[in-house]
Design an enzyme around this catalytic site. Structure first.
Site, PDB file in Angstrom:
ATOM      1  N   LYS A  11       0.568  -1.170  -0.027  1.00 44.89           N
ATOM      2  CA  LYS A  11       0.095  -0.080  -0.077  1.00 44.89           C
ATOM      3  C   LYS A  11       0.988   1.231  -0.105  1.00 44.89           C
ATOM      4  O   LYS A  11       1.137   1.805   1.103  1.00 44.89           O
ATOM      5  CB  LYS A  11      -0.950  -0.098   1.141  1.00 44.89           C
ATOM      6  CG  LYS A  11      -2.135   1.012   0.988  1.00 44.89           C
ATOM      7  CD  LYS A  11      -3.483   0.722   2.012  1.00 44.89           C
ATOM      8  CE  LYS A  11      -4.247   1.805   2.006  1.00 44.89           C
ATOM      9  NZ  LYS A  11      -4.877   2.146   0.857  1.00 44.89           N
TER      10      LYS A  11
HETATM   11  N1  PMP Z   1      -7.745  -1.959  -2.741  1.00 43.21           N
HETATM   12  C1  PMP Z   1      -7.311  -0.771  -2.864  1.00 43.21           C
HETATM   13  C2  PMP Z   1      -6.500  -0.415  -3.967  1.00 43.21           C
HETATM   14  C3  PMP Z   1      -7.260  -0.047  -1.735  1.00 43.21           C
HETATM   15  O1  PMP Z   1      -6.878   1.219  -1.599  1.00 43.21           O
HETATM   16  C4  PMP Z   1      -8.207  -0.466  -0.566  1.00 43.21           C
HETATM   17  C5  PMP Z   1      -8.289   0.613   0.578  1.00 43.21           C
HETATM   18  N2  PMP Z   1      -7.165   0.253   1.567  1.00 43.21           N
HETATM   19  C6  PMP Z   1      -8.623  -1.726  -0.784  1.00 43.21           C
HETATM   20  C7  PMP Z   1      -8.591  -2.597  -1.739  1.00 43.21           C
HETATM   21  C8  PMP Z   1      -9.224  -2.170   0.623  1.00 43.21           C
HETATM   22  O2  PMP Z   1      -8.536  -2.697   1.631  1.00 43.21           O
HETATM   23  P1  PMP Z   1      -9.123  -2.484   2.945  1.00 43.21           P
HETATM   24  O3  PMP Z   1     -10.213  -3.480   3.377  1.00 43.21           O
HETATM   25  O4  PMP Z   1      -7.812  -3.272   3.582  1.00 43.21           O
HETATM   26  O5  PMP Z   1      -9.172  -1.209   3.414  1.00 43.21           O
END
Ligand code: PMP
Length: 311
Positions: A162
Site C-alpha cells: 500500500k
Molecule cells: N484496494 C485498494 C487499491 C485500496 O486502496 C483499498 C483501501 N485500502 C482496498 C483495496 C481495500 O482494502 P482494505 O479493506 O484493507 O481497506
C-alpha cells in the site's frame, strides 16, 4: 473530507493542522515514497466509546508493506498503535472517523531512489483524518466503468504494497471514469481479468455464489475483503470462490459490490451502463452490509476483539 480541521500526529507529537508539514526535500514529497493504511474508527453510541476497527491487522499490513520496500524504520508496531490512539483521543472524536497512518521516506540527501538504509535517509510517520461519510453510495450504489488503464502488476509496482506512489495508477483510472460520467472504475490486470476498484476490493454474486479475484490478481490484500469472505462463509455456510473474474461475467452477475475500509460494503449497480441484476443493490450485498456494520459497532460478540477502544 474535512481532515484539515483536525489535529495531526506527526513523529510522536500531536500538532495543530497548520503545523503539520513535511519538507519539499523528502522522497515522499517528490516521489510518493511512503506506505500507509486507511483505518476506520466507529462510534458506539450505547457504550459512548470510539473503537478502532481492526487496528492490529492494519499495523501488520503496514509492516508488510515496509518489509517489501526495505524500510527499516525506528517505528515499532506498538509505537504506531499508540500514535493512532493518541491522535484520536487528542481530537476528542464522538463520531465515526477515518484516518491515514503514513510512514514516509524523508530527506536522503543526494541518494535519490537508491537511499534506503537508516544512515542514508530518515523516516517519518504521520496520522491524520476526520469524519468520512458516504451514505448515498451505501444506499443507492455506484455506477462504474471498466477502465482502459490496466492494474500495476507484482513485477512492476506491487499492488500488494500500500504505497502512496501506487495510487497514480488508481488516479488515472478514477479520472477517466469521472470524465466519462461514472462514479468509479474497475481495473483489469495485465491478463485481462478483474483486479479491483480504485480503492476497494470487488466481489460478485452469480447464482447465489460469492466470487472474488484471488490475492494474486494484482490487488491489495484487503482487510475488508478477508473479513467479508469470513462473514459470508460463516453466515451463509458456503465457501467464497476466489478465482479469476472475466470482464463479461460482470455484465451478467446478479450482484456486485466493492468493499474496503473506506467503502465498507458499497453496492455496484451498473458496469459500463449495463445494469447489475435488477439495477438495485441485491440481498446478499445488503446482508453483508448489515453484518459488517453490526461487527464494527460491537453488536456482534464474535468480533468484539477486533475493536480497540480509544477512551
Ligand atoms: N484496494 C485498494 C487499491 C485500496 O486502496 C483499498 C483501501 N485500502 C482496498 C483495496 C481495500 O482494502 P482494505 O479493506 O484493507 O481497506
Amino acid at each position: 473530507m474535512s481532515e484539515k480541521k483536525y489535529k495531526v500526529w506527526l513523529n510522536g507529537k500531536v500538532v495543530r493542522p497548520e503545523e503539520a508539514s513535511v519538507s519539499v526535500f523528502t522522497q515522499t514529497a517528490m516521489r510518493g515514497a511512503n506506505v500507509y493504511e486507511g483505518i476506520r474508527c466507529y462510534w458506539d453510541a450505547d457504550a459512548r466509546q470510539l473503537n478502532v476497527w481492526k487496528l492490529d491487522q492494519h499495523i501488520d499490513r503496514l509492516f508488510q508493506s515496509m518489509k517489501i520496500m526495505r524500510m527499516e524504520t525506528q517505528f515499532t508496531k506498538d509505537s504506531l498503535k499508540q500514535g493512532a490512539l493518541d491522535w484520536a483521543r487528542a481530537n476528542e472524536f464522538r463520531e465515526d472517523v477515518h484516518f491515514r497512518l503514513v510512514v514516509y521516506l524523508g530527506d536522503g540527501g543526494s541518494g535519490g531512489v537508491r537511499a534506503f538504509k537508516a544512515d542514508e535517509i530518515d523516516f517519518g510517520a504521520v496520522i491524520f483524518g476526520g469524519p468520512r461519510r458516504h451514505q448515498h453510495a451505501l444506499d443507492h450504489g455506484l455506477h462504474v466503468a471498466v477502465s482502459s488503464w490496466r492494474r500495476i502488476s507484482d513485477d512492476v509496482m506491487p499492488a500488494r504494497v500500500k504505497a502512496g506512489a501506487n495510487y497514480q495508477n488508481n488516479r488515472l483510472a478514477a479520472m477517466e471514469a469521472r470524465t466519462n460520467g461514472y462514479d468509479d472504475a474497475l481495473i483489469l490486470n495485465r491478463d485481462g481479468s478483474l483486479a479491483e476498484a480504485t480503492g476497494a476490493a470487488v466481489m460478485m454474486v452469480r447464482e447465489g455464489q460469492l466470487i472474488t479475484p484471488p490475492v494474486t490478481a494484482g490487488i491489495l490484500e484487503s482487510i475488508t475483503r478477508k473479513f467479508v469472505i469470513g462473514l459470508y462463509e460463516k453466515y451463509h455456510n458456503m465457501r467464497v470462490e476466489q478465482r479469476n473474474v472475466d470482464r463479461t461475467e460482470l455484465y451478467i452477475a446478479d450482484e456486485i459490490f466493492c468493499c474496503g475500509t473506506a467503502e465498507e460494503v458499497t453496492p455496484i449497480v451498473s458496469v459500463d451502463r449495463i445494469a447489475v441484476g435488477s439495477g438495485k443493490p441485491g440481498p446478499i450485498t445488503r446482508r453483508l452490509q448489515e453484518l459488517l456494520e453490526a461487527a464494527a459497532r460491537g453488536k456482534d460478540p464474535a468480533y468484539r476483539k477486533e475493536l480497540t477502544p480509544v477512551y
